[in-house]
Design a protein around this motif. Structure first.
Motif, PDB file in Angstrom:
ATOM      1  N   PRO A 121     -74.856  17.187 -63.585  1.00  0.00           N
ATOM      2  CA  PRO A 121     -74.895  16.024 -62.709  1.00  0.00           C
ATOM      3  C   PRO A 121     -73.479  15.676 -62.258  1.00  0.00           C
ATOM      4  CG  PRO A 121     -74.991  15.311 -64.981  1.00  0.00           C
ATOM      5  CD  PRO A 121     -74.970  16.821 -64.990  1.00  0.00           C
ATOM      6  N   GLY A 122     -73.369  14.830 -61.270  1.00  0.00           N
ATOM      7  CA  GLY A 122     -72.043  14.398 -60.830  1.00  0.00           C
ATOM      8  C   GLY A 122     -72.140  13.517 -59.605  1.00  0.00           C
ATOM      9  N   LEU A 123     -71.014  12.918 -59.274  1.00  0.00           N
ATOM     10  CA  LEU A 123     -70.955  12.040 -58.105  1.00  0.00           C
ATOM     11  C   LEU A 123     -70.346  12.734 -56.893  1.00  0.00           C
ATOM     12  CD1 LEU A 123     -69.969   8.670 -59.763  1.00  0.00           C
ATOM     13  CD2 LEU A 123     -72.060   9.168 -58.501  1.00  0.00           C
ATOM     14  N   ALA A 124     -69.415  13.650 -57.113  1.00  0.00           N
ATOM     15  CA  ALA A 124     -68.764  14.327 -55.991  1.00  0.00           C
ATOM     16  C   ALA A 124     -68.378  15.740 -56.422  1.00  0.00           C
ATOM     17  CB  ALA A 124     -67.526  13.557 -55.542  1.00  0.00           C
ATOM     18  N   PHE A 125     -68.399  16.652 -55.435  1.00  0.00           N
ATOM     19  CA  PHE A 125     -68.103  18.063 -55.677  1.00  0.00           C
ATOM     20  C   PHE A 125     -67.288  18.591 -54.500  1.00  0.00           C
ATOM     21  CE2 PHE A 125     -72.137  16.941 -57.567  1.00  0.00           C
ATOM     22  CZ  PHE A 125     -72.055  17.450 -58.840  1.00  0.00           C
ATOM     23  N   ASP A 126     -66.653  19.744 -54.708  1.00  0.00           N
ATOM     24  CA  ASP A 126     -66.013  20.423 -53.583  1.00  0.00           C
ATOM     25  C   ASP A 126     -66.415  21.902 -53.620  1.00  0.00           C
ATOM     26  OD1 ASP A 126     -64.240  21.870 -55.260  1.00  0.00           O
ATOM     27  OD2 ASP A 126     -62.524  20.615 -54.778  1.00  0.00           O
ATOM     28  N   PRO A 127     -66.089  22.666 -52.557  1.00  0.00           N
ATOM     29  CA  PRO A 127     -66.536  24.062 -52.501  1.00  0.00           C
ATOM     30  C   PRO A 127     -66.030  24.940 -53.644  1.00  0.00           C
ATOM     31  CG  PRO A 127     -65.855  23.318 -50.327  1.00  0.00           C
ATOM     32  CD  PRO A 127     -65.461  22.238 -51.293  1.00  0.00           C
ATOM     33  N   GLU A 128     -64.934  24.568 -54.280  1.00  0.00           N
ATOM     34  CA  GLU A 128     -64.429  25.347 -55.422  1.00  0.00           C
ATOM     35  C   GLU A 128     -65.128  24.984 -56.722  1.00  0.00           C
ATOM     36  OE1 GLU A 128     -61.734  24.076 -53.178  1.00  0.00           O
ATOM     37  OE2 GLU A 128     -62.322  25.948 -52.237  1.00  0.00           O
ATOM     38  N   GLY A 129     -66.080  24.058 -56.669  1.00  0.00           N
ATOM     39  CA  GLY A 129     -66.809  23.676 -57.874  1.00  0.00           C
ATOM     40  C   GLY A 129     -66.179  22.533 -58.638  1.00  0.00           C
ATOM     41  N   HIS A 130     -65.099  21.966 -58.125  1.00  0.00           N
ATOM     42  CA  HIS A 130     -64.527  20.795 -58.797  1.00  0.00           C
ATOM     43  C   HIS A 130     -65.533  19.664 -58.720  1.00  0.00           C
ATOM     44  CE1 HIS A 130     -60.781  23.036 -57.593  1.00  0.00           C
ATOM     45  NE2 HIS A 130     -60.743  23.023 -58.921  1.00  0.00           N
ATOM     46  N   ARG A 131     -65.501  18.820 -59.737  1.00  0.00           N
ATOM     47  CA  ARG A 131     -66.544  17.813 -59.888  1.00  0.00           C
ATOM     48  C   ARG A 131     -65.953  16.516 -60.396  1.00  0.00           C
ATOM     49  NH1 ARG A 131     -68.439  16.857 -64.903  1.00  0.00           N
ATOM     50  NH2 ARG A 131     -70.403  15.787 -65.063  1.00  0.00           N
ATOM     51  N   ILE A 132     -66.484  15.428 -59.854  1.00  0.00           N
ATOM     52  CA  ILE A 132     -66.196  14.099 -60.405  1.00  0.00           C
ATOM     53  C   ILE A 132     -67.505  13.607 -61.005  1.00  0.00           C
ATOM     54  CG2 ILE A 132     -65.519  11.717 -59.906  1.00  0.00           C
ATOM     55  CD1 ILE A 132     -63.187  13.374 -59.245  1.00  0.00           C
ATOM     56  N   GLY A 133     -67.505  13.358 -62.294  1.00  0.00           N
ATOM     57  CA  GLY A 133     -68.709  12.886 -62.964  1.00  0.00           C
ATOM     58  C   GLY A 133     -68.772  11.369 -62.960  1.00  0.00           C
ATOM     59  N   TYR A 134     -69.539  10.858 -63.885  1.00  0.00           N
ATOM     60  CA  TYR A 134     -69.732   9.410 -63.966  1.00  0.00           C
ATOM     61  C   TYR A 134     -68.670   8.726 -64.814  1.00  0.00           C
ATOM     62  CZ  TYR A 134     -74.199  10.145 -61.710  1.00  0.00           C
ATOM     63  OH  TYR A 134     -75.171  10.483 -60.806  1.00  0.00           O
ATOM     64  N   GLY A 135     -67.802   9.495 -65.439  1.00  0.00           N
ATOM     65  CA  GLY A 135     -66.686   8.908 -66.167  1.00  0.00           C
ATOM     66  C   GLY A 135     -66.768   8.999 -67.680  1.00  0.00           C
ATOM     67  N   GLY A 136     -67.899   9.492 -68.215  1.00  0.00           N
ATOM     68  CA  GLY A 136     -68.042   9.578 -69.664  1.00  0.00           C
ATOM     69  C   GLY A 136     -67.428  10.831 -70.271  1.00  0.00           C
ATOM     70  N   GLY A 137     -67.252  11.867 -69.466  1.00  0.00           N
ATOM     71  CA  GLY A 137     -66.660  13.110 -69.950  1.00  0.00           C
ATOM     72  C   GLY A 137     -67.568  13.948 -70.832  1.00  0.00           C
ATOM     73  N   PHE A 138     -68.855  13.610 -70.892  1.00  0.00           N
ATOM     74  CA  PHE A 138     -69.771  14.298 -71.808  1.00  0.00           C
ATOM     75  C   PHE A 138     -69.882  15.794 -71.509  1.00  0.00           C
ATOM     76  CE2 PHE A 138     -71.411   9.911 -72.115  1.00  0.00           C
ATOM     77  CZ  PHE A 138     -71.317   9.761 -73.494  1.00  0.00           C
ATOM     78  N   TYR A 139     -70.046  16.146 -70.236  1.00  0.00           N
ATOM     79  CA  TYR A 139     -70.223  17.555 -69.893  1.00  0.00           C
ATOM     80  C   TYR A 139     -68.933  18.340 -70.076  1.00  0.00           C
ATOM     81  CZ  TYR A 139     -74.988  16.910 -68.363  1.00  0.00           C
ATOM     82  OH  TYR A 139     -76.338  16.661 -68.353  1.00  0.00           O
ATOM     83  N   ASP A 140     -67.799  17.753 -69.724  1.00  0.00           N
ATOM     84  CA  ASP A 140     -66.528  18.452 -69.936  1.00  0.00           C
ATOM     85  C   ASP A 140     -66.292  18.708 -71.416  1.00  0.00           C
ATOM     86  OD1 ASP A 140     -65.730  18.700 -67.205  1.00  0.00           O
ATOM     87  OD2 ASP A 140     -65.151  16.592 -67.212  1.00  0.00           O
ATOM     88  N   LYS A 141     -66.604  17.734 -72.267  1.00  0.00           N
ATOM     89  CA  LYS A 141     -66.445  17.920 -73.722  1.00  0.00           C
ATOM     90  C   LYS A 141     -67.380  19.022 -74.214  1.00  0.00           C
ATOM     91  CE  LYS A 141     -65.803  13.100 -74.501  1.00  0.00           C
ATOM     92  NZ  LYS A 141     -66.324  11.920 -75.190  1.00  0.00           N
ATOM     93  N   PHE A 142     -68.624  18.987 -73.749  1.00  0.00           N
ATOM     94  CA  PHE A 142     -69.604  19.994 -74.171  1.00  0.00           C
ATOM     95  C   PHE A 142     -69.148  21.390 -73.757  1.00  0.00           C
ATOM     96  CE2 PHE A 142     -73.250  22.679 -73.159  1.00  0.00           C
ATOM     97  CZ  PHE A 142     -73.858  22.748 -74.401  1.00  0.00           C
ATOM     98  N   LEU A 143     -68.767  21.552 -72.483  1.00  0.00           N
ATOM     99  CA  LEU A 143     -68.394  22.876 -71.977  1.00  0.00           C
ATOM    100  C   LEU A 143     -67.054  23.362 -72.519  1.00  0.00           C
ATOM    101  CD1 LEU A 143     -69.677  22.487 -68.336  1.00  0.00           C
ATOM    102  CD2 LEU A 143     -70.659  23.928 -70.134  1.00  0.00           C
ATOM    103  N   ALA A 144     -66.216  22.449 -72.984  1.00  0.00           N
ATOM    104  CA  ALA A 144     -64.957  22.863 -73.602  1.00  0.00           C
ATOM    105  C   ALA A 144     -65.220  23.576 -74.935  1.00  0.00           C
ATOM    106  CB  ALA A 144     -64.042  21.657 -73.821  1.00  0.00           C
TER     107      ALA A 144
END
Length: 184
Positions: A121-144
């Motif tokens: 999920p996310g609020l904003a994306f770009d063609p390179e796959g960069h993402r702005i989420g909702y601010g909790g960092g849950f997915y970044d922590k999980f994928l790290a």
């Protein structure tokens, strides 16, 4: 010019809030079709999805199709500042959890496919796959901690921006699929 994530989050949330139920459903149908045709989906044995809330892309049909295709489905459940994926064989076995987001009612079994396709999920994306989420960092922590997962994001056309500034800990999405919002 400094990049203001908070202002961007407010702007995208306002655009999502202005969408009609018909627009959300039309985009969700198109995104489900496109996602089911993607190679990332076709190659996955299981899917770590998410259950939508507010005006997010409706993922129910995508998750049901994955189950019908013989893939296992898991969705996140939040425990404090940790997110875990729980296998969900019955998509109706959910209740409102963290931030009123639907979560599995059960605490297990915990999903264990280290190569499952993760729907981001996310609020904003770009063609390179960069993402702005909702601010909790849950997915970044999980994928790290689980780095072998392919990732896929579904979004509305206005959520796709030319370029996003992200932080070093932000993990890009492998593929972003979007659908333009039909006129009301």
């Amino acid at each position: 010019m400094s990049f203001d994530k908070k202002a961007l989050r407010r702007e995208i949330k306002a655009k999502k809030a202005a969408m009609s139920a018909e627009q959300i459903e039309a985009c969700s149908r198109e995104l489900t079709r496109k996602a089911l045709e993607s190679e990332l989906y076709k190659n996955a044995k299981s899917v770590y999805g998410y259950l939508p809330y507010n005006q997010e892309v409706r993922t129910w049909d995508f998750l049901r199709a994955a189950q019908a295709d013989g893939k296992r489905v898991a969705v996140p459940k939040v425990y404090g500042d940790i997110m875990r994926f729980i296998w969900l064989d019955d998509l109706d076995a959910v209740s409102l959890g963290y931030c009123d987001i639907p979560e599995p009612t059960a605490d297990g079994p915990e999903a264990d496919d280290t190569t499952a396709l993760v729907l981001m999920p996310g609020l904003a994306f770009d063609p390179e796959g960069h993402r702005i989420g909702y601010g909790g960092g849950f997915y970044d922590k999980f994928l790290a901690t689980e780095q072998n997962h392919p990732t896929l994001a579904l979004c509305y056309g206005f959520q796709m921006l030319k370029k996003l500034e992200t932080d070093a800990h932000d993990i890009p999405v492998d593929q972003v699929i979007w659908a333009d919002v039909p006129e009301a």
